[in-house]
Design a protein around this motif. Sequence first.
Motif, mmCIF file in Angstrom:
data_model
loop_
_atom_site.group_PDB
_atom_site.id
_atom_site.type_symbol
_atom_site.label_atom_id
_atom_site.label_comp_id
_atom_site.label_asym_id
_atom_site.label_seq_id
_atom_site.Cartn_x
_atom_site.Cartn_y
_atom_site.Cartn_z
ATOM 1 N N LEU A 77 -7.731 5.330 3.374
ATOM 2 C CA LEU A 77 -7.511 4.009 3.960
ATOM 3 C C LEU A 77 -8.688 3.433 4.199
ATOM 4 C CD1 LEU A 77 -5.233 1.884 5.208
ATOM 5 C CD2 LEU A 77 -5.986 2.926 7.432
ATOM 6 N N GLU A 78 -8.903 2.025 3.463
ATOM 7 C CA GLU A 78 -9.993 1.244 4.154
ATOM 8 C C GLU A 78 -9.064 0.131 5.043
ATOM 9 O OE1 GLU A 78 -12.334 -0.941 5.283
ATOM 10 O OE2 GLU A 78 -13.259 0.243 3.756
ATOM 11 N N MET A 79 -9.482 0.346 6.189
ATOM 12 C CA MET A 79 -8.483 -0.337 7.168
ATOM 13 C C MET A 79 -8.596 -1.862 7.217
ATOM 14 S SD MET A 79 -8.070 0.515 11.294
ATOM 15 C CE MET A 79 -9.667 -0.454 11.717
ATOM 16 N N THR A 80 -9.867 -2.417 6.685
ATOM 17 C CA THR A 80 -9.897 -3.842 6.391
ATOM 18 C C THR A 80 -9.122 -4.413 5.377
ATOM 19 O OG1 THR A 80 -12.103 -3.752 5.212
ATOM 20 C CG2 THR A 80 -12.386 -3.960 7.504
ATOM 21 N N SER A 81 -8.560 -3.695 4.657
ATOM 22 C CA SER A 81 -7.620 -4.082 3.490
ATOM 23 C C SER A 81 -6.245 -4.119 3.855
ATOM 24 C CB SER A 81 -7.822 -3.031 2.164
ATOM 25 O OG SER A 81 -6.937 -3.427 1.224
ATOM 26 N N VAL A 82 -5.765 -5.391 3.712
ATOM 27 C CA VAL A 82 -4.131 -5.657 4.297
ATOM 28 C C VAL A 82 -3.262 -4.838 3.112
ATOM 29 C CG1 VAL A 82 -2.425 -7.256 4.283
ATOM 30 C CG2 VAL A 82 -4.785 -7.677 5.289
ATOM 31 N N GLU A 83 -3.832 -4.751 1.879
ATOM 32 C CA GLU A 83 -3.099 -4.123 0.605
ATOM 33 C C GLU A 83 -3.105 -2.583 1.066
ATOM 34 O OE1 GLU A 83 -4.436 -8.105 -0.561
ATOM 35 O OE2 GLU A 83 -5.417 -6.337 0.064
ATOM 36 N N GLN A 84 -4.293 -1.952 1.198
ATOM 37 C CA GLN A 84 -4.194 -0.616 1.649
ATOM 38 C C GLN A 84 -3.400 -0.135 2.901
ATOM 39 O OE1 GLN A 84 -7.853 1.692 1.136
ATOM 40 N NE2 GLN A 84 -8.475 0.500 -0.361
ATOM 41 N N LEU A 85 -3.312 -0.902 3.822
ATOM 42 C CA LEU A 85 -2.601 -0.780 4.849
ATOM 43 C C LEU A 85 -0.863 -0.840 4.589
ATOM 44 C CD1 LEU A 85 -3.958 -2.877 8.100
ATOM 45 C CD2 LEU A 85 -3.554 -0.510 7.981
ATOM 46 N N ALA A 86 -0.788 -1.579 3.841
ATOM 47 C CA ALA A 86 0.685 -1.822 3.295
ATOM 48 C C ALA A 86 1.025 -0.536 2.502
ATOM 49 C CB ALA A 86 0.922 -3.099 2.568
ATOM 50 N N ALA A 87 0.406 -0.214 1.570
ATOM 51 C CA ALA A 87 0.306 1.213 0.937
ATOM 52 C C ALA A 87 0.461 2.317 1.581
ATOM 53 C CB ALA A 87 -0.828 1.040 -0.158
ATOM 54 N N LEU A 88 -0.451 2.332 2.721
ATOM 55 C CA LEU A 88 -0.228 3.510 3.865
ATOM 56 C C LEU A 88 1.181 3.737 4.358
ATOM 57 C CD1 LEU A 88 -1.319 6.013 5.413
ATOM 58 C CD2 LEU A 88 -2.184 4.448 6.983
ATOM 59 N N ARG A 89 1.505 2.205 5.068
ATOM 60 C CA ARG A 89 3.024 2.276 5.512
ATOM 61 C C ARG A 89 3.786 2.651 4.597
ATOM 62 N NH1 ARG A 89 7.069 2.705 7.061
ATOM 63 N NH2 ARG A 89 8.265 1.707 8.517
ATOM 64 N N ASP A 90 4.037 2.295 3.373
ATOM 65 C CA ASP A 90 4.897 2.796 2.444
ATOM 66 C C ASP A 90 4.819 4.273 2.062
ATOM 67 O OD1 ASP A 90 5.890 0.319 1.877
ATOM 68 O OD2 ASP A 90 4.750 -0.220 0.084
ATOM 69 N N ARG A 91 3.810 4.972 2.194
ATOM 70 C CA ARG A 91 3.707 6.260 1.772
ATOM 71 C C ARG A 91 4.038 7.107 3.008
ATOM 72 N NH1 ARG A 91 -1.446 4.947 0.210
ATOM 73 N NH2 ARG A 91 -2.752 6.071 1.862
ATOM 74 N N LEU A 92 3.812 6.655 4.115
ATOM 75 C CA LEU A 92 4.503 7.404 5.373
ATOM 76 C C LEU A 92 6.123 7.351 5.616
ATOM 77 C CD1 LEU A 92 1.840 6.232 8.086
ATOM 78 C CD2 LEU A 92 1.878 8.099 6.957
ATOM 79 N N GLY A 93 6.528 6.423 4.737
ATOM 80 C CA GLY A 93 7.947 6.351 4.905
ATOM 81 C C GLY A 93 8.656 6.260 6.166
ATOM 82 N N THR A 94 9.634 7.392 6.489
ATOM 83 C CA THR A 94 10.316 7.442 7.760
ATOM 84 C C THR A 94 9.439 8.254 8.769
ATOM 85 O OG1 THR A 94 11.868 8.961 6.891
ATOM 86 C CG2 THR A 94 12.316 6.879 6.622
ATOM 87 N N CYS A 95 8.469 8.643 8.694
ATOM 88 C CA CYS A 95 7.691 9.307 9.633
ATOM 89 C C CYS A 95 7.668 9.038 10.914
ATOM 90 C CB CYS A 95 6.174 9.436 9.103
ATOM 91 S SG CYS A 95 5.007 10.255 10.235
ATOM 92 N N GLN A 96 7.772 9.930 11.897
ATOM 93 C CA GLN A 96 7.841 9.595 13.141
ATOM 94 C C GLN A 96 6.581 10.075 13.794
ATOM 95 O OE1 GLN A 96 11.573 11.097 15.055
ATOM 96 N NE2 GLN A 96 12.077 8.959 15.166
ATOM 97 N N LEU A 97 6.111 9.082 14.628
ATOM 98 C CA LEU A 97 4.623 9.174 15.304
ATOM 99 C C LEU A 97 4.674 9.423 16.929
ATOM 100 C CD1 LEU A 97 2.290 6.802 13.131
ATOM 101 C CD2 LEU A 97 2.770 9.347 12.757
ATOM 102 N N ASP A 98 4.527 10.104 17.530
ATOM 103 C CA ASP A 98 4.134 10.195 18.979
ATOM 104 C C ASP A 98 2.897 9.694 19.512
ATOM 105 O OD1 ASP A 98 6.481 12.065 19.853
ATOM 106 O OD2 ASP A 98 5.689 13.206 18.411
ATOM 107 N N LEU A 99 2.025 9.330 18.620
ATOM 108 C CA LEU A 99 0.569 8.873 18.868
ATOM 109 C C LEU A 99 0.164 8.082 17.411
ATOM 110 C CD1 LEU A 99 -1.952 8.298 20.619
ATOM 111 C CD2 LEU A 99 -2.864 10.581 19.898
ATOM 112 N N LEU A 100 -0.167 6.551 17.772
ATOM 113 C CA LEU A 100 -0.758 6.019 16.795
ATOM 114 C C LEU A 100 -2.359 5.662 17.534
ATOM 115 C CD1 LEU A 100 -1.697 4.388 14.291
ATOM 116 C CD2 LEU A 100 -0.221 2.463 15.219
#
Length: 231
Positions: free
Chosen positions: A60-83
């Motif tokens: 992830l390059e966090m300043t990239s909106v496109e890479q953030l969206a791609a990470l969100r897609d890869r994580l799918g239905t992942c459940q996080l207790d901590l972000l």
Amino acid sequence: MSTTPHRQALILGASRGLGLVLAEELTRRGWRVIATTRQHGGELQARADASQGEMRVESLEMTSVEQLAALRDRLGTCQLDLLLVNAAIDRGNLPIHKVPTEMFTEVMITNVLSPLRAIEELRELVVPDGTIAVMSSDQGSVSLNTEDGYELYKASKAALNQLMRSYATRHADDGRTKLLIDPGHNRTRLGGPDAPLDPKESIPAVVDVLEAQAGAPGLQFLDRHGNNVPW
């Protein structure tokens, strides 16, 4: 907390320094950790390879909106207790009137805009009683700003704190814990070699705070001892 056997954390910005030690410490405590880095390989990947599946690395390059969206897609239905968002840069100790426009923009995008974009992009993955945290600094405290120096960095952290306050106000009813964490002045690439704190000593205290505050709704600005940092 989620009902999954292991608590799960996503650390944005874990290739080195505080983020790397944080990913290690959470894994040591039994968390499953997803850790992001801009470049493959390195120490983070080595730690993940040795973790027996308890840590995985995402690009992830966090300043990239496109890479953030791609990470969100890869994580799918992942459940996080901590972000937890751990990403910041410092471009030296210039008085603000000598800071080039390009430098000002770079620091503000990296330290302020990108963390909030990331939180908005990924917030729905956090379980209803989970925690959304950002690594801040007492350098962002307006009332503690009584010594000169590092004006741009201080301004970026104050802006980060203010926008996190705005985020918490907009999402006041979502039940999630929201934290701004001041880890202290640590010996990292950002903190410098003369900083008084060793991340391997300060980060376990930070994790203690993260775990102790889990389930407490609303926004707090806390140091590594769990004490309130003045705004």
